[in-house]
Design an enzyme around this catalytic site. Structure first.
Site, mmCIF file in Angstrom:
data_model
loop_
_atom_site.group_PDB
_atom_site.id
_atom_site.type_symbol
_atom_site.label_atom_id
_atom_site.label_comp_id
_atom_site.label_asym_id
_atom_site.label_seq_id
_atom_site.Cartn_x
_atom_site.Cartn_y
_atom_site.Cartn_z
ATOM 1 N N TRP A 109 0.843 -1.201 0.000
ATOM 2 C CA TRP A 109 0.000 0.000 0.000
ATOM 3 C C TRP A 109 0.871 1.242 0.000
ATOM 4 C CZ3 TRP A 109 -0.836 -4.256 3.192
ATOM 5 C CH2 TRP A 109 -1.993 -4.992 2.893
ATOM 6 N N HIS A 156 -6.953 1.578 2.513
ATOM 7 C CA HIS A 156 -8.010 0.587 2.309
ATOM 8 C C HIS A 156 -9.064 0.765 3.405
ATOM 9 C CE1 HIS A 156 -5.226 -2.441 4.697
ATOM 10 N NE2 HIS A 156 -5.352 -1.292 5.293
ATOM 11 N N ARG A 174 -4.240 6.194 -2.533
ATOM 12 C CA ARG A 174 -2.895 5.592 -2.664
ATOM 13 C C ARG A 174 -1.997 6.539 -3.417
ATOM 14 N NH1 ARG A 174 -4.044 -0.591 -3.244
ATOM 15 N NH2 ARG A 174 -5.500 -0.762 -1.504
ATOM 16 N N GLN A 230 -13.646 1.514 -1.712
ATOM 17 C CA GLN A 230 -13.602 0.094 -1.388
ATOM 18 C C GLN A 230 -14.852 -0.239 -0.583
ATOM 19 O OE1 GLN A 230 -10.075 -1.303 0.662
ATOM 20 N NE2 GLN A 230 -8.966 -1.533 -1.281
ATOM 21 N N VAL A 253 -5.343 -11.899 7.158
ATOM 22 C CA VAL A 253 -6.177 -13.098 7.015
ATOM 23 C C VAL A 253 -5.302 -14.334 6.894
ATOM 24 C CG1 VAL A 253 -8.291 -12.094 6.050
ATOM 25 C CG2 VAL A 253 -6.366 -12.568 4.532
ATOM 26 N N ALA A 291 -13.302 -12.048 6.240
ATOM 27 C CA ALA A 291 -13.288 -10.642 5.827
ATOM 28 C C ALA A 291 -13.069 -10.613 4.326
ATOM 29 C CB ALA A 291 -12.172 -9.888 6.542
#
Ligand code: DAH
Length: 353
Positions: free
Chosen positions: A162, A183, A209, A223, A266, A321
């Site tokens: 990012w 994000h 970004r 998003q 995750v 998620a």
């Protein structure tokens, strides 16, 4: 059409002529008859003109009196005519406005929702129907939530995923690193800190970004984050939920694919792709090549460290998620070829949605 009086003009006859002319004028129905009236009284062979021409034939001692009065009458009638013509024109216009029901209506220019707003709402509606609630969060975010709480500590190589726009910020507690959120994932930690499980939310919002733009990359974009945490949530729930989302937004004839991917927050992590190629001869969506798939989101099972960070017990709760870019989904759905169209503010583009 010489109609001037044959008798010699006198103040009385001029005054009678003026009165008659004014009465006629008031009774005139339209602009055409007003022209007729003008010719009759003020035209080259009209009454008043004749009157003025007859003055030299009068006895000298009456010329002055009759001449003055004839000129006065002429001015009075000219002024009255101008007024009447204006009146008639106004009345005609008003009558047309009030009565002409055959005129085409005046178009009302209605605004409409921006295509991003439309697609964001449509996606959120698909999740609302599955029991999710919608929540929003700050666009200027602490490093703590944008990275730290998502298992991306300072110096972690995944920060390179990012490219961030940093913001100088200091409060009573001193300098805290802040940035324009890269994000919507920081809202995962904010939501879980604020409530006990079960959690089922989607978070639409703007992200930023530090990046060059091209047909598929904007430096600012939306998003939609999703998070479901409760006892007993499995990867099957993730797949079922995202299949259903795709069916609602894209219709039943598209295929879905999950592949392994890496996101620090995750484990396991996946990306989800949707079939996007249409065979022009059959109208069907066969999948023969890798390019026939288009990636539309990242997802995964919430990392135990993220759950621990917000005080949840990873032995008791699990969750999934996901995060997607609605502009890209809009591009796929409506066949838009360049993401930069969304924020160019060209009404010719915006009007199509
Ligand atoms: N935040 C990720 C990004 O911006 C997308 C994402 C990936 C969100 C996986 C998630 C997730 O919630 O589980 O690239």
């Amino acid at each position: 059409m010489s109609q001037h009086a044959t008798e010699t003009p006198s103040p009385a006859s001029i005054s009678a002529l003026t009165t008659r002319a004014l009465e006629e004028l008031t009774a005139l129905p339209d602009a055409e008859s007003a022209e007729q009236w003008r010719v009759n009284y003020l035209g080259r062979r009209g009454h008043i003109t004749g009157l003025l021409r007859s003055i030299p034939q009068l006895e000298p001692e009456r010329r002055r009196e009759v001449g003055t009065q004839a000129n006065l009458a002429k001015n009075t009638l000219e002024e009255a005519l101008a007024r009447r013509v204006r009146e008639l024109a106004e009345a005609e216009l008003a009558a047309r406005d009030a009565l002409d029901v055959t005129l085409p209506g005046r178009p009302v220019i209605a605004g409409r929702l921006h295509p991003t707003t439309q697609i964001v709402r449509e996606i959120c509606d698909a999740f609302i129907a599955m029991g999710f609630s919608v929540i929003e969060g700050p666009e200027v975010e602490l490093d703590h939530y944008n990275f730290e709480m998502l298992n991306i500590p300072a110096g972690h190589p995944a920060r390179d995923m990012w490219n961030s726009l940093w913001v100088d910020y200091a409060n009573e507690e001193g300098q805290q690193p802040m940035l324009l959120r890269t994000h919507t994932s920081p809202m995962q930690a904010r939501v879980m800190e604020a409530q006990e499980p079960p959690v089922r939310v989607v978070v639409p919002g703007k992200c930023y970004r530090y990046e060059a733009t091209d047909a598929t990359h904007e430096w600012h974009f939306y998003q939609i984050e999703g998070l479901a945490v409760a006892e007993g949530i499995t990867f099957a729930n993730l797949k079922g939920t995202l299949y259903e989302f795709a069916r609602r937004v894209f219709g039943p004839d598209r295929q879905i694919r999950f592949r392994c991917d890496y996101f620090p927050f995750v484990e396991p992590g996946v990306d989800m792709s949707i079939s996007n190629f249409v065979d022009p001869s059959t109208g069907k969506r066969p999948i023969n090549r890798d390019e026939d798939w288009i990636e539309i989101m990242g997802a995964g099972m919430v990392h135990p460290r993220v759950l621990e960070g917000v005080g949840y017990d990873p032995q008791r709760c699990t969750g999934f998620a996901f995060g997607m870019g609605p502009e890209r989904i809009g591009m796929l759905k409506y066949g838009i070829d360049d993401i930069r169209h969304f924020y160019r503010n060209d009404v010719r583009f915006l009007r199509q949605f």
